[in-house]
Design a protein around this motif. Structure first.
Motif, PDB file in Angstrom:
ATOM      1  N   SER A 141      31.884 -10.889  13.929  1.00 26.87           N
ATOM      2  CA  SER A 141      31.115  -9.757  14.454  1.00 26.87           C
ATOM      3  C   SER A 141      30.741  -9.979  15.911  1.00 26.87           C
ATOM      4  CB  SER A 141      29.848  -9.548  13.618  1.00 26.87           C
ATOM      5  OG  SER A 141      30.161  -9.263  12.271  1.00 26.87           O
ATOM      6  N   ILE A 142      30.285 -11.187  16.228  1.00 29.25           N
ATOM      7  CA  ILE A 142      29.914 -11.515  17.610  1.00 29.25           C
ATOM      8  C   ILE A 142      31.138 -11.480  18.508  1.00 29.25           C
ATOM      9  CG2 ILE A 142      29.034 -13.341  19.116  1.00 29.25           C
ATOM     10  CD1 ILE A 142      27.301 -14.230  16.713  1.00 29.25           C
ATOM     11  N   GLU A 143      32.269 -11.999  18.020  1.00 26.30           N
ATOM     12  CA  GLU A 143      33.473 -12.055  18.842  1.00 26.30           C
ATOM     13  C   GLU A 143      34.058 -10.672  19.105  1.00 26.30           C
ATOM     14  OE1 GLU A 143      34.927 -14.630  20.519  1.00 26.30           O
ATOM     15  OE2 GLU A 143      32.989 -15.517  20.028  1.00 26.30           O
ATOM     16  N   ILE A 144      33.954  -9.765  18.143  1.00 26.65           N
ATOM     17  CA  ILE A 144      34.415  -8.402  18.391  1.00 26.65           C
ATOM     18  C   ILE A 144      33.615  -7.783  19.534  1.00 26.65           C
ATOM     19  CG2 ILE A 144      34.500  -6.067  17.427  1.00 26.65           C
ATOM     20  CD1 ILE A 144      35.112  -7.337  14.713  1.00 26.65           C
ATOM     21  N   LEU A 145      32.305  -7.949  19.481  1.00 34.32           N
ATOM     22  CA  LEU A 145      31.444  -7.438  20.549  1.00 34.32           C
ATOM     23  C   LEU A 145      31.757  -8.119  21.875  1.00 34.32           C
ATOM     24  CD1 LEU A 145      29.079  -5.425  20.888  1.00 34.32           C
ATOM     25  CD2 LEU A 145      27.524  -7.359  20.588  1.00 34.32           C
ATOM     26  N   THR A 146      32.005  -9.418  21.830  1.00 33.16           N
ATOM     27  CA  THR A 146      32.303 -10.183  23.045  1.00 33.16           C
ATOM     28  C   THR A 146      33.601  -9.714  23.693  1.00 33.16           C
ATOM     29  OG1 THR A 146      31.134 -12.130  22.212  1.00 33.16           O
ATOM     30  CG2 THR A 146      32.759 -12.489  23.948  1.00 33.16           C
TER      31      THR A 146
END
Length: 249
Positions: A141-146
Motif C-alpha cells: 500500500s505504501i509503495e503504490i502511493l510512493t
C-alpha cells in the motif's frame, strides 16, 4: 616365568596404544588444502555474494544517472539547488525503476515467486526485511502511493526548481512529508510487534540495507524541510521590509 613376561608385554602394549590414541585425539585436525588455498566453510567467509555486489552496483548506477541528469539540466541553478536536484532526480529514478517493478511483482504474485534481475535484487533486500518477499499489505500500500504520488511530486518539483516557480517549496514540503510518512509506516508497525520480520544478524543487513538506504529517505527530507523553512522565512522578512519602506514613502 614366560607367562609373566607375556602378561607384562601385553600390559605394556595396551598402555602404549592408549597413549597414542590420546595424543591423536588432542592433536588438531589439519586444514585440507586444494592447490594453494585452504578449504573453509563459505558461511564463515566475510565476503559479499554476487547478488549483493550486483545490487549495490545497480544503486550506484542509479546515482550516476541522477548526477548526469543534474549536470545536463541544472547548469544555471545555484549550488544549493544543484544538490537538491541531484537528490530529487535520484529519488524519482529509484521510485520508477526499482519500486515500480516491486509493486508490479506484488500485484501479480510475490517477489519470492518472481524471477529476473530485479526480483533477485528484492530477494536480496528481503533477507533483511522478509515482508518485502511476501507482498505484505502495508508495504505494498505504501509503495503504490510512493511510486504514483511521490514520483509525480518529484517530477513537478524538478520542473519548479528549474523554472523557478512560485509553488516550488509547496511541492518540496509535500514530497518531504510524504517520504517521511512512508518511512514511518514502513517500520513502525513491525517495531510495535517486536520487529519479527527484521534480520539484523549481519552488518550488511543492518547497517547497509536497513539503516543506510532507509536512513537516506529520512535525513534528506528533513534537510529539505529545513531548507524550505529558511527560504520561506527570508521571503516573508523581505516582504515585511518592503512593506515598511513603502509605508515610509
Amino acid at each position: 616365568m614366560s607367562c609373566s613376561l607375556s602378561h607384562a608385554s601385553l600390559h605394556s602394549y595396551e598402555v602404549t596404544t592408549m597413549l597414542e590414541q590420546k595424543l591423536h585425539m588432542s592433536r588438531p585436525e589439519p586444514l585440507k588444502s586444494t592447490g594453494s588455498s585452504l578449504q573453509m566453510d563459505p558461511a564463515d567467509l566475510p565476503g559479499l555474494s554476487a547478488v549483493t555486489v550486483l545490487s549495490l552496483l545497480a544503486c550506484i548506477l542509479q546515482m550516476l544517472s541522477a548526477v548526469l541528469l543534474t549536470y545536463r539540466y541544472g547548469g544555471r541553478t545555484s549550488g544549493e539547488d544543484k544538490w537538491i536536484l541531484l537528490w530529487v532526480f535520484y529519488d524519482v529514478i529509484v521510485h520508477l525503476t526499482l519500486e515500480g517493478p516491486f509493486v508490479y511483482m506484488c500485484l501479480v504474485g510475490t517477489v519470492e515467486t518472481s524471477e529476473g534481475p530485479l526480483a533477485e535484487l528484492w530477494k536480496e533486500y528481503g533477507k533483511a526485511d522478509s515482508r518485502w518477499l511476501v507482498s505484505d499489505p502495508t508495504i505494498v500500500s505504501i509503495e503504490i502511493l510512493t511510486v504514483v504520488l511521490d514520483s509525480l511530486l518529484g517530477i513537478l518539483l524538478i520542473h519548479a526548481i528549474l523554472k523557478e516557480k512560485y509553488y516550488r517549496h509547496f511541492l518540496q514540503i509535500t514530497l518531504s512529508v510524504c517520504e517521511l510518512y512512508g518511512g514511518w509506516m514502513t517500520f513502525c508497525p513491525d517495531w510495535l510487534l517486536g520487529s519479527p520480520h527484521l534480520n539484523t544478524s549481519r552488518w550488511l543487513y543492518l547497517w547497509v540495507y536497513l539503516v543506510f538506504f532507509n536512513g537516506l529517505w529520512v535525513l534528506v527530507p528533513v534537510l529539505l524541510l529545513v531548507q524550505s523553512w529558511f527560504c520561506l522565512k527570508s521571503l516573508v522578512l523581505k516582504d515585511d521590509r518592503y512593506e515598511v519602506i513603502r509605508k515610509k514613502m
